[in-house]
Design a protein around this motif. Sequence first.
Motif, mmCIF file in Angstrom:
data_model
loop_
_atom_site.group_PDB
_atom_site.id
_atom_site.type_symbol
_atom_site.label_atom_id
_atom_site.label_comp_id
_atom_site.label_asym_id
_atom_site.label_seq_id
_atom_site.Cartn_x
_atom_site.Cartn_y
_atom_site.Cartn_z
ATOM 1 N N ARG A 133 0.830 -1.193 0.000
ATOM 2 C CA ARG A 133 0.000 0.000 0.000
ATOM 3 C C ARG A 133 0.871 1.253 0.000
ATOM 4 N NH1 ARG A 133 -3.493 0.059 4.847
ATOM 5 N NH2 ARG A 133 -3.747 -2.110 4.265
ATOM 6 N N ASN A 185 -5.549 -0.334 -9.162
ATOM 7 C CA ASN A 185 -5.796 -0.658 -7.762
ATOM 8 C C ASN A 185 -7.083 -1.457 -7.612
ATOM 9 O OD1 ASN A 185 -3.561 0.781 -7.321
ATOM 10 N ND2 ASN A 185 -4.521 2.482 -6.226
ATOM 11 N N ASN A 189 -8.634 3.791 -2.536
ATOM 12 C CA ASN A 189 -7.675 2.911 -1.880
ATOM 13 C C ASN A 189 -8.161 2.486 -0.500
ATOM 14 O OD1 ASN A 189 -6.063 2.989 -4.041
ATOM 15 N ND2 ASN A 189 -4.484 4.317 -3.167
ATOM 16 N N LEU A 210 2.109 2.061 -3.323
ATOM 17 C CA LEU A 210 1.068 2.686 -4.121
ATOM 18 C C LEU A 210 0.950 4.167 -3.780
ATOM 19 C CD1 LEU A 210 -1.971 0.373 -4.355
ATOM 20 C CD2 LEU A 210 -1.440 2.188 -5.937
#
Lengths: 1226, 137
Positions: free
Chosen positions: A543, A846, A699, A546
């Motif tokens: 994460r 994602n 996200n 990202l």
Amino acid sequence: MRAVSAGKSRYTKAIGLLPVVVSFAAIAVLYIRGESFLWEPQYLVGISDTVFAAIVPAIVAFFAARAYLKTGSLNVLLMGCGMLGLGLCTATAGWLRPLPGGADYDVAIYNAGALVGSFCHFASAMLGASSRRQQYRPARRPILMIAYSAPLLFAVSFSLATLDHVVPPFFIQDVGPTALRQVVLGLAIFLYASSALIFMSSFLRTKSDFIYWYSLCLAIIALGLFASYIERIVGSPMGWVGRCSNYLGSIFALIAILVAVKSAKSGGLPLEEVIAGFFEDAEANYQSLVETASDAIISCDHDNRIILWNSAAGKMFGYSKAQTIGAPLFGMILPLNHENTLAEMIAASWGANPPKTIEIAGKHQNGHLFPIEISAFVRRVPSGQVTTCILRDITERKIADEALKESRATLQAALSSMTDAVIISDARGRFIEFNDAFATYYRFKDKDSCARTLSCYPDILDVFTADGLRAPLDQWAISRALRGERAANAEYILRSKETGETWVGSYSFGPIRDARGAIVGAVVSARDITENKQMEEQLRRSRDELETRVRERTEELLKTTRELREKAEIIDFAHDAVFLRDMDGKITFWNKGAFETYGFTAEEALGRLSHELLATELPAPVETIVAAILEKYEWEGEIVHTKADGQRIVVDSRWAMQAGKDGQPAGFLEINRDITARKVAEEEFRKADRAFRTLSEVNQALVRQTDELELLRKVCAIVADVGGYRLVWVGFARDDEQKTVEPIASAGYDAGYLTRARISWADNERGRGPCGVSIRTGKTTVSQNTESNPDFSPWRFEAIERGIASSISLPLIVDGKAIGALGIYASEPDAFDQAEAGLLGMLAENLSYGISSIRSDQKRRKSEEAVSAERKRLFDVFETLPPMISLMTQDHHVAFANRSFRQRFGESNGRLCYQYCFGRSEPCDFCQAYTVLRTGRPHHWELTTPEGEVIDRYDFPFTDVDGSLMILEMSIDITDRRRAEARLAATVSRLELANRELEDFAFVAAHDLQEPLRKIQTFTDMALKRCTSALDDTGRQYLDRVVNSASRMRQLLHDLLEFSRVAAKGDPFRRVDLAEAAREATDVFEASTKQNGSLIEIGDLPEIEADRTQMVQLFQNLIGNALKYSELPPHIKIHSETGQEGFCEIFVQDNGLGFEQKYAERIFKPFQRLHGRGEYQGAGMGLAVCRKIVERHGGTIRARSEPGAGSTFIIRIPLKQAKLENDIDV
Amino acid sequence: MTLMCDSKTVLMADDDSEDCILAAEAFRESGAGAEFFFVENGLQLMSRLHECACNRERLPVLILLDLNMPQKDGREALVEIKTDPALGHLPIVILTTSREKKDIDFAMGAGAQMFLTKPDTFDEWVEMMKSLIPRWL
């Protein structure tokens, strides 16, 4: 309770003596110096007497009265009367003093009152000394009324009598007292002093404060009266000393009452009880203490005979006082065998404080035994010794103890079955309880090798907090819990100092508090979450990665925006356009900046209407703006102008009103700044920000959502709401004929668009839109303008109708394949520039990742669920199966036990298998179950339990859902079967033995009978041959018969011998060629077959395992039989057929006489013949021998026949024998 | 009788007195020129043989041996005789009621010269005795 304990109190009491001494000294001094100074202000005596000698005693009398009513104590009543009598008379006397001759009145009444008071106090003192408490006197109130009205009546009547001069004079001023008065007062002094002394002596015994003050009160009153006694003039210093002493006496009485109040408060008893109680003596106190005690108190003399028995003892043991006084202590209420125990205990507790107690059994009158706690002490008395025991029934405490023990056991069981490590520590960090999981968790070998105090652990472990900082001991879970902190799932990282192994633990802890809320310990549970942490860490890293990418993109955007904004500011500074217009809007001033901004020169602009020249578009109606200017003289806002080259620009515009010379509005100054570039930058920034927020919210949704559809809906909603797009939807590519793209989730303004769109991902008209292309190519596809894009034509109308001006389609790629697309529609054309498309692409990536992770999660969960469901079904089945089935962990825990198992061994309750199945403290040495763990293969074994049961066990390796290896064990109790088998075997062997004995017997009998028979034959023969001369015909005939009979008998014996020889004298089985055996058998008959032309055909016969001799004999007998019973030339056929299951069938067929089928069985019996002895030879044993031979080989023989049609004998015989060499019959 | 005393003897070991009588009768009938003695068991047989050997008397020319006897039976006696270097050469005919293969195998294996089953009739007895003469008498 009443004992004087405080030093302060002693000090106060010493002070109390001072006034007495001072008063005494004053009297002595005044008497020696003979002062005759007179000081007697009018009314002073009345007032002071009233205050000190009447009100204070009245208060005392009031409390005394209440105490009397409550307790009936006469001491108290008399004390009250005394105080009241003296007080009333003194006050009356004081007020009469100012009268003419008042001195006499004063003295007479005062002294008479003193006498009355002294009587009362003396009576009380005498009563107190005799320590009788008159508790049960009835009608206390009337008595109180009478007692208290008596002094009142006396005071009134005596005063009246004195005023009327009925009473002889007591005192003559300046002369002194009369004899009468001296007698009266002397008596009063004597009585006061005596009472004071009696009470003082009582105080020395009881150490009672109240009595002390009371006795001082009486003493000082006596002194005061003595001063009066020797005074000559009323109002002289001596008289004042007397009065003051009297007043002090009252105050002392009040102090006594206050002492009682204090004592009552600290003891929690009613004041009245306390006051009354002060007069009671120690023995009486002791008695009442004993009587009212809640513990049983029993005293006994040196013979252990009971001499004291309180009511609590009566309640505890059920005997009355009368039943027990004089009875022996032991044997009656205490068991005899406790005599020594008690004596030892008394010896041991000599001088111990607190006294030692022991627990023994007591016996109730009804014979019931119950536990008691006993303490005892011995007191020496003149008659020997007295033992006093204090006993307490502790049945309930025992029960509570038991309950505690039980709950502790339950706790331990619960602890040991827990997979979390659990520690229970006391307040000093010593571990009271911990479980097996604890040992595992802290990497100890086993539970016994665990360190048991917190202070040992810093040497074993390094502990860090979740953020990696070293945690000192006082930050550890137990320390925190002991400080009263509570926490759930607090993380610690632990590192073993020995091995360096590191693991992460999730701790829950809290303090244990006692009933008062003080912390007495801590309970801490811990779970190893290292694995979880690692997984979390991985997720977090991906994460972070990202987010880093998103952040980088955002920063880039921000940078661009910043640059743009800076540029805009420079423009602001350099290019402000300023112009003036009059009220009609005509331009009257035009600056250079205006030229630069709009492109119109001053010449072009001046005189023109500004709104026409610049095609002004105002943000609000012009009237509103004018109104605002008229009010505030200026206005600010953004307006749109058109430049000379036709370009529309946004300007930040400020208008100010210009006033003319008359003060009236003359026009407007307008300063405009071109902010078009800034607007664009702002718009770009807004869009970027929006995209970023969209991305980050998506996200978050990805992290939180576990349901795919929910996730898609949520993501669509976020993109539509946060991203501000017109319509957002997710479609999945279906593998149907039309290659449909099925809308799964959408958000925004749809109005039926998606259902009508019928998008496909095939390469056709409906598949060439952005969505179809993106799915086919796996690439982001943009349609910047709905109206002009030819590929968008199938949906153009519907799209325009719904305000869709541009669209983007982002492929969702899972496992390298585009499974669908995320479609986003914007209401403005060219909405998706490179940057936005990039961000949205990331969003789609994602989302793809999210979908794939949910899917794989789901797959995993589904398979896990399937496994657990399967397992559950399996265990449901296990539950009902009759064999005992259990599941055991590697460390001997029973994870599952079915009903049969539980019925046999009971519930495990967390105990290990060997503990509760066999009551052992360590694993059973005979157990083979755990070999399964080593080999990984099923194991079958038989277990004989210590109780002698035989259990057939099958152990299988079993992998639990979580991957842990266990043992699935199936046990069948085969004790009964084994016993039956053993019985059967015994019976069979017995039968076999009996059979063998019988056969042996037959053989031996037949054999041995032959001998004498042979002799008979031989000697008969000799007799016939040699003694012919001695025999006549008859004799010879007889001997012939003997010869014949003997011969037949010989045949019979021979046959019988043959028959029994089959079993008794058989050879071991070997491989035998039956054809050869049959041929050998025919050899015997060669002569006769040649003679009568008979034919014996021998077909294919197998090779079998058999006794060769017997096979030959079998064929001989059958062939012989066939030859014997025939009329035609015999024709015998021998052949075989393969039978079932390792048998072959041999047929011996003849064309002889045959017989009726009903005899088919009989012919095989020994000595059975179908024909008369004369017709055919033989004893009828041939076929019996045949059957016997066949049966010995495990086969059968049967016959099929018809009279005249020949017979067929069918032998069914096994090809192989079970035992070749060691034939049991040999 | 004198002829018979020319020291040729046949020794029969059998506990059955009737068989001994029959054997003796049959032997006489057969016309063999030898003396016929019998003993009742293996023990007696052995002592008789040892006695002969010690006194340098003539050993029997033939021994008729029954297998089943009390005290020392024929099997033991047979083995003893055949393994004794001084007696081993003596011809032994087993004369018994047994027809057992086992017994036959044993006797022949141990070195007996002949295995005969006791006949049922007197004539057969005589025939049997006659058959022995050409070989050993």
